[in-house]
Design a protein around this motif. Structure first.
Motif, short mmCIF file in Angstrom:
data_model
loop_
_atom_site.label_atom_id
_atom_site.label_comp_id
_atom_site.label_asym_id
_atom_site.label_seq_id
_atom_site.Cartn_x
_atom_site.Cartn_y
_atom_site.Cartn_z
N TYR A 251 -26.75 21.69 -22.02
CA TYR A 251 -26.18 21.05 -23.20
C TYR A 251 -26.55 21.84 -24.44
O TYR A 251 -27.72 22.12 -24.68
CB TYR A 251 -26.75 19.64 -23.38
N ALA A 252 -25.54 22.19 -25.24
CA ALA A 252 -25.81 22.72 -26.57
C ALA A 252 -26.40 21.59 -27.41
O ALA A 252 -26.26 20.42 -27.05
CB ALA A 252 -24.51 23.22 -27.18
N PRO A 253 -27.06 21.90 -28.55
CA PRO A 253 -27.51 20.81 -29.43
C PRO A 253 -26.32 19.90 -29.76
O PRO A 253 -25.25 20.38 -30.15
CB PRO A 253 -28.03 21.54 -30.66
N GLY A 254 -26.48 18.60 -29.54
CA GLY A 254 -25.39 17.65 -29.80
C GLY A 254 -24.36 17.58 -28.68
O GLY A 254 -23.43 16.76 -28.75
N GLY A 255 -24.50 18.41 -27.67
CA GLY A 255 -23.51 18.48 -26.58
C GLY A 255 -23.45 17.20 -25.76
O GLY A 255 -24.46 16.50 -25.61
N VAL A 256 -22.27 16.90 -25.25
CA VAL A 256 -22.05 15.68 -24.46
C VAL A 256 -21.43 16.05 -23.11
O VAL A 256 -20.43 16.78 -23.06
CB VAL A 256 -21.10 14.71 -25.18
N ASN A 257 -22.02 15.55 -22.05
CA ASN A 257 -21.34 15.57 -20.76
C ASN A 257 -20.43 14.35 -20.80
O ASN A 257 -20.91 13.22 -20.78
CB ASN A 257 -22.37 15.49 -19.62
N PRO A 258 -19.09 14.55 -20.90
CA PRO A 258 -18.22 13.45 -21.27
C PRO A 258 -18.18 12.33 -20.22
O PRO A 258 -18.49 12.55 -19.05
CB PRO A 258 -16.85 14.11 -21.41
N LEU A 259 -17.78 11.15 -20.65
CA LEU A 259 -17.64 9.98 -19.78
C LEU A 259 -16.92 10.36 -18.50
O LEU A 259 -15.81 10.89 -18.53
CB LEU A 259 -16.84 8.89 -20.52
N HIS A 260 -17.58 10.09 -17.37
CA HIS A 260 -16.99 10.42 -16.08
C HIS A 260 -17.56 9.54 -14.99
O HIS A 260 -18.54 8.83 -15.22
CB HIS A 260 -17.24 11.92 -15.73
N SER A 261 -16.92 9.57 -13.82
CA SER A 261 -17.48 8.85 -12.67
C SER A 261 -17.32 9.70 -11.42
O SER A 261 -16.44 10.57 -11.35
CB SER A 261 -16.79 7.50 -12.50
N HIS A 262 -18.21 9.47 -10.45
CA HIS A 262 -18.16 10.19 -9.18
C HIS A 262 -17.71 9.22 -8.09
O HIS A 262 -18.45 8.30 -7.74
CB HIS A 262 -19.55 10.76 -8.84
N PRO A 263 -16.49 9.43 -7.57
CA PRO A 263 -15.96 8.45 -6.60
C PRO A 263 -16.74 8.40 -5.29
O PRO A 263 -16.68 7.40 -4.59
CB PRO A 263 -14.52 8.94 -6.36
N ARG A 264 -17.47 9.46 -4.95
CA ARG A 264 -18.08 9.51 -3.62
C ARG A 264 -19.60 9.53 -3.62
O ARG A 264 -20.19 9.73 -2.56
CB ARG A 264 -17.55 10.75 -2.87
N ALA A 265 -20.26 9.31 -4.76
CA ALA A 265 -21.73 9.44 -4.73
C ALA A 265 -22.45 8.67 -5.83
O ALA A 265 -21.95 8.54 -6.95
CB ALA A 265 -22.13 10.91 -4.83
N THR A 266 -23.64 8.22 -5.47
CA THR A 266 -24.64 7.82 -6.47
C THR A 266 -25.28 9.10 -6.99
O THR A 266 -25.37 10.09 -6.26
CB THR A 266 -25.69 6.89 -5.81
N LEU B 185 -29.79 11.37 -24.14
CA LEU B 185 -29.36 9.97 -24.02
C LEU B 185 -28.48 9.87 -22.78
O LEU B 185 -27.48 10.57 -22.66
CB LEU B 185 -28.57 9.56 -25.27
N VAL B 186 -28.89 9.01 -21.85
CA VAL B 186 -28.13 8.81 -20.61
C VAL B 186 -27.65 7.37 -20.60
O VAL B 186 -28.44 6.45 -20.88
CB VAL B 186 -29.03 9.05 -19.37
N GLY B 187 -26.37 7.16 -20.31
CA GLY B 187 -25.86 5.79 -20.27
C GLY B 187 -24.80 5.60 -19.21
O GLY B 187 -24.09 6.55 -18.86
N ILE C 10 -27.54 6.80 -11.58
CA ILE C 10 -26.21 6.28 -11.91
C ILE C 10 -25.61 5.73 -10.61
O ILE C 10 -25.28 6.50 -9.70
CB ILE C 10 -25.27 7.39 -12.44
N PRO C 11 -25.48 4.42 -10.50
CA PRO C 11 -24.93 3.86 -9.26
C PRO C 11 -23.53 4.40 -8.96
O PRO C 11 -22.75 4.69 -9.89
CB PRO C 11 -24.90 2.35 -9.54
N LYS C 12 -23.22 4.54 -7.69
CA LYS C 12 -21.96 5.15 -7.22
C LYS C 12 -20.73 4.63 -7.95
O LYS C 12 -20.52 3.42 -8.07
CB LYS C 12 -21.81 4.84 -5.72
N GLY C 13 -19.95 5.58 -8.45
CA GLY C 13 -18.64 5.24 -9.01
C GLY C 13 -18.65 4.75 -10.45
O GLY C 13 -17.58 4.62 -11.05
N PRO D 292 -19.25 15.20 -4.54
CA PRO D 292 -19.15 13.86 -5.14
C PRO D 292 -17.84 13.61 -5.88
O PRO D 292 -17.40 12.48 -5.99
CB PRO D 292 -20.34 13.81 -6.10
N GLY D 293 -17.20 14.69 -6.37
CA GLY D 293 -15.99 14.53 -7.17
C GLY D 293 -16.35 13.98 -8.54
O GLY D 293 -17.39 13.34 -8.72
N ALA D 294 -15.50 14.26 -9.52
CA ALA D 294 -15.74 13.74 -10.87
C ALA D 294 -14.40 13.42 -11.52
O ALA D 294 -13.53 14.29 -11.62
CB ALA D 294 -16.51 14.74 -11.72
#
Ligand code: GLV
Ligand code: MN
Length: 197
Positions: free
Chosen positions: A79-94, A105-107, A128-131, A155-157
Protein backbone atom coordinates in the motif's frame (compact mmCIF):
# COMPACT_ATOMS: atom_id res chain seq x y z
CA UNK A 1 -12.73 -24.70 1.97
CA UNK A 2 -11.45 -26.41 -1.16
CA UNK A 3 -11.98 -30.20 -1.32
CA UNK A 4 -9.34 -32.45 0.29
CA UNK A 5 -6.52 -33.76 -1.90
CA UNK A 6 -6.35 -37.45 -2.86
CA UNK A 7 -2.54 -37.66 -3.05
CA UNK A 8 0.51 -35.92 -1.52
CA UNK A 9 0.57 -33.30 -4.23
CA UNK A 10 -0.60 -32.54 -7.75
CA UNK A 11 1.63 -29.81 -9.16
CA UNK A 12 -0.56 -28.05 -11.71
CA UNK A 13 0.22 -28.31 -15.39
CA UNK A 14 -1.33 -25.00 -16.42
CA UNK A 15 -0.73 -25.76 -20.10
CA UNK A 16 -2.99 -28.79 -20.45
CA UNK A 17 -5.98 -27.66 -22.48
CA UNK A 18 -7.45 -31.05 -23.31
CA UNK A 19 -8.52 -32.11 -19.82
CA UNK A 20 -11.16 -30.16 -17.91
CA UNK A 21 -11.75 -30.69 -14.23
CA UNK A 22 -12.28 -28.83 -10.97
CA UNK A 23 -8.74 -27.49 -10.55
CA UNK A 24 -5.82 -28.33 -12.81
CA UNK A 25 -4.37 -31.65 -13.98
CA UNK A 26 -1.14 -32.80 -12.32
CA UNK A 27 2.15 -32.87 -14.12
CA UNK A 28 3.85 -36.27 -14.01
CA UNK A 29 5.67 -36.91 -10.70
CA UNK A 30 8.83 -37.65 -12.71
CA UNK A 31 8.82 -34.00 -13.78
CA UNK A 32 8.25 -32.62 -10.28
CA UNK A 33 11.23 -31.07 -8.49
CA UNK A 34 12.01 -28.89 -5.47
CA UNK A 35 11.37 -25.73 -7.44
CA UNK A 36 7.68 -26.67 -7.71
CA UNK A 37 7.24 -26.21 -3.95
CA UNK A 38 8.97 -22.85 -3.47
CA UNK A 39 7.83 -19.44 -4.72
CA UNK A 40 9.84 -16.21 -4.68
CA UNK A 41 7.13 -13.99 -6.17
CA UNK A 42 6.39 -12.24 -2.90
CA UNK A 43 9.90 -10.97 -2.25
CA UNK A 44 9.33 -7.88 -4.39
CA UNK A 45 7.20 -4.85 -3.60
CA UNK A 46 4.01 -4.75 -5.71
CA UNK A 47 3.36 -1.80 -8.02
CA UNK A 48 1.14 0.72 -6.19
CA UNK A 49 1.16 3.23 -9.04
CA UNK A 50 -2.59 3.04 -9.77
CA UNK A 51 -5.78 4.87 -8.76
CA UNK A 52 -6.10 2.87 -5.54
CA UNK A 53 -2.44 3.02 -4.45
CA UNK A 54 -2.33 -0.74 -3.93
CA UNK A 55 -0.34 -3.61 -5.41
CA UNK A 56 -1.53 -7.20 -4.93
CA UNK A 57 0.95 -10.01 -5.61
CA UNK A 58 -0.91 -13.32 -5.60
CA UNK A 59 0.68 -16.59 -4.58
CA UNK A 60 -2.19 -18.73 -5.85
CA UNK A 61 -2.33 -21.82 -8.06
CA UNK A 62 -1.87 -19.71 -11.18
CA UNK A 63 1.40 -18.11 -10.04
CA UNK A 64 2.51 -21.03 -7.82
CA UNK A 65 1.23 -24.26 -9.43
CA UNK A 66 2.52 -26.39 -6.54
CA UNK A 67 -0.53 -25.21 -4.57
CA UNK A 68 -2.87 -27.18 -6.85
CA UNK A 69 -5.31 -29.36 -4.80
CA UNK A 70 -3.78 -28.25 -1.47
CA UNK A 71 -6.58 -25.85 -0.55
CA UNK A 72 -4.66 -22.71 0.35
CA UNK A 73 -2.90 -19.66 -1.05
CA UNK A 74 -1.51 -16.26 -0.02
CA UNK A 75 -1.23 -12.68 -1.23
CA UNK A 76 1.31 -9.97 -0.60
CA UNK A 77 -0.38 -6.58 -0.62
CA UNK A 78 1.63 -3.34 -0.78
CA UNK A 79 0.00 0.00 0.00
CA UNK A 80 1.23 3.47 -0.87
CA UNK A 81 0.59 6.06 1.88
CA UNK A 82 -3.21 6.47 1.90
CA UNK A 83 -3.58 3.49 -0.45
CA UNK A 84 -6.74 1.36 -0.35
CA UNK A 85 -7.25 -2.26 -1.27
CA UNK A 86 -10.74 -1.57 -2.64
CA UNK A 87 -13.97 -3.17 -1.37
CA UNK A 88 -13.99 -6.77 -2.55
CA UNK A 89 -15.06 -10.28 -1.63
CA UNK A 90 -13.60 -13.75 -2.16
CA UNK A 91 -16.28 -16.20 -3.30
CA UNK A 92 -14.26 -19.30 -2.43
CA UNK A 93 -12.30 -18.54 0.75
CA UNK A 94 -12.04 -17.15 4.24
CA UNK A 95 -9.06 -14.78 4.53
CA UNK A 96 -6.63 -14.50 7.44
CA UNK A 97 -4.01 -11.74 7.29
CA UNK A 98 -1.18 -10.17 9.20
CA UNK A 99 0.24 -6.67 9.01
CA UNK A 100 3.95 -6.82 8.13
CA UNK A 101 4.59 -3.09 7.99
CA UNK A 102 2.68 0.13 8.67
CA UNK A 103 -0.72 0.93 10.11
CA UNK A 104 -3.75 -0.50 8.32
CA UNK A 105 -7.49 -0.02 8.79
CA UNK A 106 -9.17 -3.36 8.06
CA UNK A 107 -12.95 -3.64 7.79
CA UNK A 108 -15.66 -6.03 6.63
CA UNK A 109 -19.45 -5.95 6.50
CA UNK A 110 -21.58 -8.91 7.57
CA UNK A 111 -24.64 -10.11 5.67
CA UNK A 112 -26.72 -8.38 8.37
CA UNK A 113 -24.96 -5.12 7.40
CA UNK A 114 -22.87 -4.74 10.53
CA UNK A 115 -19.52 -3.05 9.86
CA UNK A 116 -16.59 -4.51 11.80
CA UNK A 117 -13.23 -2.70 11.68
CA UNK A 118 -9.99 -1.98 13.48
CA UNK A 119 -6.69 -0.18 12.89
CA UNK A 120 -3.85 -2.72 13.12
CA UNK A 121 -0.06 -2.40 13.34
CA UNK A 122 2.78 -4.74 12.39
CA UNK A 123 2.34 -8.24 13.81
CA UNK A 124 -1.39 -7.95 14.34
CA UNK A 125 -3.76 -10.30 12.56
CA UNK A 126 -7.28 -10.20 11.14
CA UNK A 127 -9.83 -12.57 9.67
CA UNK A 128 -12.42 -11.97 6.95
CA UNK A 129 -15.16 -14.60 6.94
CA UNK A 130 -15.74 -16.30 3.55
CA UNK A 131 -17.47 -14.21 0.94
CA UNK A 132 -17.92 -11.03 3.00
CA UNK A 133 -17.15 -7.61 1.50
CA UNK A 134 -13.99 -6.07 2.99
CA UNK A 135 -11.19 -3.55 2.43
CA UNK A 136 -7.83 -2.43 3.82
CA UNK A 137 -6.52 1.13 3.95
CA UNK A 138 -3.05 2.35 4.80
CA UNK A 139 -3.67 4.92 7.52
CA UNK A 140 -0.01 5.33 8.53
CA UNK A 141 2.55 7.88 7.36
CA UNK A 142 4.73 5.55 5.25
CA UNK A 143 4.17 2.48 3.10
CA UNK A 144 2.32 -0.56 4.43
CA UNK A 145 2.51 -4.29 3.67
CA UNK A 146 0.15 -7.14 4.56
CA UNK A 147 0.33 -10.86 3.95
CA UNK A 148 -3.02 -12.59 3.54
CA UNK A 149 -3.84 -16.27 3.40
CA UNK A 150 -6.84 -18.12 2.03
CA UNK A 151 -8.34 -21.57 2.42
CA UNK A 152 -8.53 -21.98 -1.33
CA UNK A 153 -5.90 -22.42 -4.02
CA UNK A 154 -7.76 -19.78 -6.03
CA UNK A 155 -10.02 -17.68 -3.77
CA UNK A 156 -11.19 -15.33 -6.54
CA UNK A 157 -11.96 -11.67 -5.94
CA UNK A 158 -15.02 -9.66 -6.89
CA UNK A 159 -13.64 -6.11 -6.65
CA UNK A 160 -16.80 -4.04 -6.22
CA UNK A 161 -15.86 -0.79 -8.01
CA UNK A 162 -14.51 -2.78 -10.94
CA UNK A 163 -17.29 -5.39 -10.94
CA UNK A 164 -19.99 -2.72 -10.89
CA UNK A 165 -18.48 0.06 -13.00
CA UNK A 166 -15.98 -1.61 -15.32
CA UNK A 167 -17.57 -4.92 -16.32
CA UNK A 168 -17.41 -6.10 -19.92
CA UNK A 169 -19.96 -5.62 -21.35
CA UNK A 170 -20.99 -2.84 -18.98
CA UNK A 171 -23.98 -3.04 -16.62
CA UNK A 172 -26.64 -0.69 -18.10
CA UNK A 173 -26.47 2.80 -16.51
CA UNK A 174 -30.19 2.62 -15.75
CA UNK A 175 -29.65 -0.46 -13.56
CA UNK A 176 -26.82 1.17 -11.63
CA UNK A 177 -28.73 4.48 -11.31
CA UNK A 178 -31.70 2.70 -9.76
CA UNK A 179 -29.50 0.60 -7.48
CA UNK A 180 -27.65 3.60 -6.10
CA UNK A 181 -30.61 6.01 -6.32
CA UNK A 182 -28.67 8.60 -8.31
CA UNK A 183 -28.98 10.25 -11.70
CA UNK A 184 -27.44 8.36 -14.65
CA UNK A 185 -24.92 11.21 -15.08
CA UNK A 186 -23.42 10.19 -11.74
CA UNK A 187 -23.02 6.66 -13.08
CA UNK A 188 -21.33 7.80 -16.30
CA UNK A 189 -19.02 9.97 -14.22
CA UNK A 190 -18.02 7.01 -12.04
CA UNK A 191 -17.61 4.72 -15.05
CA UNK A 192 -15.31 7.26 -16.72
CA UNK A 193 -12.87 6.89 -13.80
CA UNK A 194 -12.43 3.24 -14.77
CA UNK A 195 -12.02 3.89 -18.49
CA UNK A 196 -15.49 2.53 -19.26
CA UNK A 197 -18.77 4.07 -20.46
C1 GLV B 1 -6.79 -8.66 1.04
O1 GLV B 1 -7.94 -8.41 1.34
C2 GLV B 1 -6.48 -9.65 0.08
O2 GLV B 1 -7.44 -10.14 -0.54
O3 GLV B 1 -5.29 -10.00 -0.09
MN1 MN C 1 -9.34 -9.88 0.51
Amino acid sequence: SDPDQLQDFCVADLNVTTTFLNGFPCKPVSQVSSSDFFFSGMTKEGNTNNIFGVGVTPGNVLSFPGLNTLGLSMNRVDYAPGGVNPLHSHPRATEAGVIIKGKVLVGFISTTNVFYSKVLKAGEMFVIPKGLVHFQKNVGKGKAVTITSFNSQLPGAAILPVTLFASNPPIPNEILATNFQVDETVITSIKSKFGSS
